[in-house]
Design an enzyme around this catalytic site. Sequence first.
Site, PDB file in Angstrom:
ATOM      1  CE  LYS A  89      -3.812   2.023   2.564  1.00  0.00           C
ATOM      2  NZ  LYS A  89      -4.707   1.818   4.093  1.00  0.00           N
ATOM      3  CB  SER A 164      -8.078   3.668   2.850  1.00  0.00           C
ATOM      4  OG  SER A 164      -6.919   2.899   3.702  1.00  0.00           O
ATOM      5  CB  SER A 188      -8.088   0.732   5.658  1.00  0.00           C
ATOM      6  OG  SER A 188      -9.002   1.804   5.559  1.00  0.00           O
TER       7      SER A 188
HETATM    8  N1  GLN Z   1     -12.785   4.168   6.326  1.00  0.00           N
HETATM    9  C1  GLN Z   1     -12.206   4.859   7.599  1.00  0.00           C
HETATM   10  C2  GLN Z   1     -11.706   6.088   7.459  1.00  0.00           C
HETATM   11  O1  GLN Z   1     -12.007   6.641   6.323  1.00  0.00           O
HETATM   12  C3  GLN Z   1     -11.108   3.878   7.824  1.00  0.00           C
HETATM   13  C4  GLN Z   1      -9.988   4.002   7.108  1.00  0.00           C
HETATM   14  C5  GLN Z   1      -8.493   3.257   7.321  1.00  0.00           C
HETATM   15  O2  GLN Z   1      -8.798   2.045   8.110  1.00  0.00           O
HETATM   16  N2  GLN Z   1      -7.590   3.796   6.754  1.00  0.00           N
HETATM   17  O3  GLN Z   1     -11.235   6.730   8.436  1.00  0.00           O
END
Ligand code: GLN
Length: 494
Positions: A89, A164, A188
């Site tokens: 990532k 994400s 994410s």
């Molecule tokens: N969807 C959540 C956010 O936008 C989690 C994102 C993540 O785990 N990086 O904060």
Amino acid sequence: MTAAAPDDDGCWLSAAEQARQVKAGARTARALVDGYLARIAADDRDPRRLGAYLHVDADGARARADAIDAAIARGDDPGPLAGVPVALKDVLVTEGVPTTASSKILAGWVPPYDGTAVARLRAAGAIVLGKTSCDEFAMGSANEHAATGPVRNPWDRDRVPGGSSGGSAAAVAAGLCGAALGTDTGGSIRQPASFCGVVGLKPTYGRVSRYGAIAYASSLDQIGPMARTVEDVALLTEIIAGVDPHDATSIDAPAPALRAALDGGARGLRVGLPEEYFAAGVDPEVAAAVERALAILRDAGAETVPVSLPHTRYALAAYYVIAPAEASSNLSRYDGVRFGRRGGDRQASLLDMYRHSRGDGFGAEVKRRIMLGTFALRSGYYDAYYKKAQQVRALIARDFTRAFDDVDVLAAPVAPTAAWRLGAMAHPIDEYRADVLTLACNLAGLPGLSVPCGFTGGGLPVGLQLLGRPLDEATLVRAARVVERGAAIDRRPA
Ligand code: GLN
């Protein structure tokens, strides 16, 4: 896309099997790398390309593969991931390889060092194939907030891969890497794993060093593996876990013996079903797939018992105060001076320079989070928002502690729905709401896992979420392996 590629190139094998074959001389690391590069190139030519990768380090990967093959020819052991091509990532800092967090503000940055998890993968013989797309600075749930555009779901290219860590999930699901790393701040790793039909493990907070993970919300962020099998996430977690002097929050605990735990079965396991996670709002087809997974666990000798986590309904609100608050602080370093591209050509003043650098460099969702977080931390509001959210966080953690007095592991859906259509989230709040079942795990610092357990009628993957006691990733992989075997899912998208 992959239909034309030869099937014997090893690209669909598990990472563990790839390493076994490379070490046994049955396959070279170079052939694996070339196989993936060919598949990635074929996808890039597709008008509906997945877009999982932001950067492919073809030369670096080939050179490293040749070095590993040479080591094996000499009789050396390059390690438990010998020759396995991995995708990272793009929030993971990687020496010599562009790292942008899917943001314009970091475009062109080539880090001078490897983060700890990346360094440990490399030391175990893994080959960095490239960097995967994600929501900008990991803020989002669908990979639609990447400066470079969305990623498509390999199971249905009109749909999101989740986020994400959407690029990592899509790359694993489409056979474009051996395994991948993602990060999980509020879901994410688990949610894109569920949407793309792969296994994702978010370790206990502190289990894996965050050194070299571009910070979003530091009290929640955790690096973890995404792979095609439970064995692979166990293997990768063993390798990347462990205390690190560069991260004061990393936990000094013995390395988890996760592969040894894999075949423990489910006999006698007490699996708690938090009633708040099965409440109205979960799509019936998702609920049905989860029910089938629970039946597999019961058939294997587990006992499922209802439990309650009464503060669950406050998790969404608490998370969306705490995470943006920490983000607003973490992202202040991108000022066009110390970090981040300098924006604008009119720089009448220092303030003007900041305004252009940050105004041009950050996308809309990141700006929204910075504003939300800055607001929540303002003097006079701190007690009403940030402090209150931290108090709620403590109550959420206490709910879990009490539940784990009675059960060994918790099981639930990962998300209320399967993957949605590209562009379907009309309002940011709708996207935040989709995180409702993954956030509490991060607020409490627990390990969580998503394992594929079935499909919707429309052929979209569904994952089962398992949550464990702090540092008890072993029970998660043990239960997940039972579900993996019982569900016997064909993991290849058409
Ligand atoms: N969807 C959540 C956010 O936008 C989690 C994102 C993540 O785990 N990086 O904060």
